[in-house]
Enzyme design. Structure first.
Site, PDB file in Angstrom:
ATOM      1  N   PRO A  89       0.916  -1.247   0.164  1.00 38.43           N
ATOM      2  CA  PRO A  89      -0.005   0.024   0.107  1.00 38.43           C
ATOM      3  C   PRO A  89       0.844   1.349  -0.006  1.00 38.43           C
ATOM      4  O   PRO A  89       1.766   1.464   0.582  1.00 38.43           O
ATOM      5  CB  PRO A  89      -0.585  -0.164   1.484  1.00 38.43           C
ATOM      6  CG  PRO A  89      -0.699  -1.547   1.503  1.00 38.43           C
ATOM      7  CD  PRO A  89       0.659  -2.053   1.130  1.00 38.43           C
ATOM      8  N   GLU A  90       0.385   2.360  -0.767  1.00 44.59           N
ATOM      9  CA  GLU A  90       1.233   3.636  -0.827  1.00 44.59           C
ATOM     10  C   GLU A  90       0.127   4.556  -0.153  1.00 44.59           C
ATOM     11  O   GLU A  90      -1.036   4.432   0.052  1.00 44.59           O
ATOM     12  CB  GLU A  90       1.669   3.727  -2.359  1.00 44.59           C
ATOM     13  CG  GLU A  90       2.528   2.609  -2.708  1.00 44.59           C
ATOM     14  CD  GLU A  90       3.007   2.904  -4.283  1.00 44.59           C
ATOM     15  OE1 GLU A  90       3.124   4.108  -4.841  1.00 44.59           O
ATOM     16  OE2 GLU A  90       3.304   1.961  -4.976  1.00 44.59           O
ATOM     17  N   HIS A 140      -4.961 -15.473   9.262  1.00 44.61           N
ATOM     18  CA  HIS A 140      -4.033 -14.349   9.592  1.00 44.61           C
ATOM     19  C   HIS A 140      -4.445 -12.977  10.099  1.00 44.61           C
ATOM     20  O   HIS A 140      -4.104 -12.022   9.919  1.00 44.61           O
ATOM     21  CB  HIS A 140      -3.358 -14.093   8.215  1.00 44.61           C
ATOM     22  CG  HIS A 140      -2.797 -15.119   7.498  1.00 44.61           C
ATOM     23  ND1 HIS A 140      -1.700 -15.847   7.931  1.00 44.61           N
ATOM     24  CD2 HIS A 140      -3.147 -15.765   6.429  1.00 44.61           C
ATOM     25  CE1 HIS A 140      -1.466 -16.952   7.078  1.00 44.61           C
ATOM     26  NE2 HIS A 140      -2.273 -16.887   6.143  1.00 44.61           N
ATOM     27  N   ARG A 186       1.769 -11.831   5.505  1.00 43.67           N
ATOM     28  CA  ARG A 186       3.240 -11.821   5.244  1.00 43.67           C
ATOM     29  C   ARG A 186       3.865 -11.299   6.651  1.00 43.67           C
ATOM     30  O   ARG A 186       4.961 -11.620   6.702  1.00 43.67           O
ATOM     31  CB  ARG A 186       3.681 -11.299   4.247  1.00 43.67           C
ATOM     32  CG  ARG A 186       3.005 -12.051   3.057  1.00 43.67           C
ATOM     33  CD  ARG A 186       3.513 -11.130   1.891  1.00 43.67           C
ATOM     34  NE  ARG A 186       5.053 -11.545   1.577  1.00 43.67           N
ATOM     35  CZ  ARG A 186       5.802 -11.105   0.578  1.00 43.67           C
ATOM     36  NH1 ARG A 186       5.054 -10.200  -0.343  1.00 43.67           N
ATOM     37  NH2 ARG A 186       7.087 -11.089   0.505  1.00 43.67           N
TER      38      ARG A 186
END
Ligand SMILES: [Zn+2]
Length: 280
Positions: A2-3, A96, A115
């Site tokens: 994400p930016e 997760h 992750r």
């Protein structure tokens, strides 16, 4: 990853969804996510019973201001998602899910991260910059802050580096990553490997304007989700800006400006997409 536009989209969603709510209980199942706290206890204790007063963004970090005076910091990392839920069962928690905040009104805020590069922690506003040194040296926010063309030109001249790594350097400009730097450079008609001190005054203005335009459009369309659909907004929906990407992940397709096929080049381990014809 994400930016700025994705993080800003979630910030806005949180403003509407989470502000004013009181955290009743905190469940932590993924200790790596709260690694800064070493143990669960201090994290859980500092959050329980607090109310969320507001949500700020610094670069790619989300800062939830609490009525205790603390801030809850969320960094999505590579694959983190912050998801709102109606209650503990709806929707069923995803695999997760590492941290769950349950509101006194019944809803939940969940942090999901396959992750585990992302993280969540509580700190004071005073300790924030020592906790995250990156925030102490954050460059100007291309969306929220205004910089004059003169200052922007001076900044570019002083760096003397290639444009793409410069745009992605969080110490120079906060929030741009691999996707948006490619899109901004295409919009500006500049190559990724142009050296920043060679730009004409007109090119400096074009680059600045491209940065504003691309970020605004991307936020308007709620960010970009790539083929992996990893990025989701607070409600679990994908973004829409990928449909408007003009170069990113469009290798071989005709350039929208000059119709020549777009190219992909590996630079420093990252894919860079551009038009070798009309980006100079
Ligand atoms: Zn072109």
């Amino acid at each position: 990853m994400p930016e700025l536009p994705e993080v800003e989209t979630i910030r806005r969603d949180l403003e509407r969804e989470a502000v004013g709510k009181k955290i009743k209980t905190v469940d932590v199942t993924g200790t790596r996510t709260i690694r800064r706290h070493k143990t669960k206890k201090p994290f859980v204790e500092r959050l329980t019973g607090t109310k969320i007063l507001g949500v700020d963004r610094k670069g790619k970090y989300l800062l939830l201001r609490l009525d205790s005076g603390d801030v809850l910091v969320v960094h999505l990392g590579m694959s983190g998602q912050l998801l709102a839920a109606k209650n503990a069962k709806t929707p069923p928690p995803l695999k997760h899910t590492h941290v769950v905040l349950s509101y006194s009104t019944g809803g939940q805020l969940r942090f999901v991260d396959p992750r585990t590069f992302g993280e969540v922690f509580v700190t004071t506003p005073e300790a924030l910059e020592s906790e995250v040194p990156e925030l102490a040296h954050l460059g100007f926010d291309a969306y929220e802050q205004v910089m004059s063309w003169v200052d922007f030109a001076r900044l570019l001249r002083s760096k003397r580096t290639k444009l793409k790594p410069l745009l992605m350097d969080q110490k120079v400009i906060a929030g741009l990553g691999n996707i948006y730097s490619d899109e901004v450079l295409f919009e500006a008609g500049l190559r990724h490997d142009r050296t920043s001190d060679t730009l004409t005054a007109q090119e400096v203005r074009r680059l600045y304007r491209a940065m504003m335009d691309v970020l605004q459009e991307a936020i308007k369309h709620r960010g970009s989700s790539l083929a992996d659909e990893q990025y989701r907004d607070l409600f679990g929906e994908v973004g829409g800006f990928q449909a408007f990407h003009r170069v990113y992940d469009r290798e071989g397709q005709p350039c929208v400006r000059c119709r020549n096929p777009l190219v992909r080049e590996k630079v420093g381990g990252r894919s860079t997409f551009y038009c070798a014809h009309c980006q100079v």
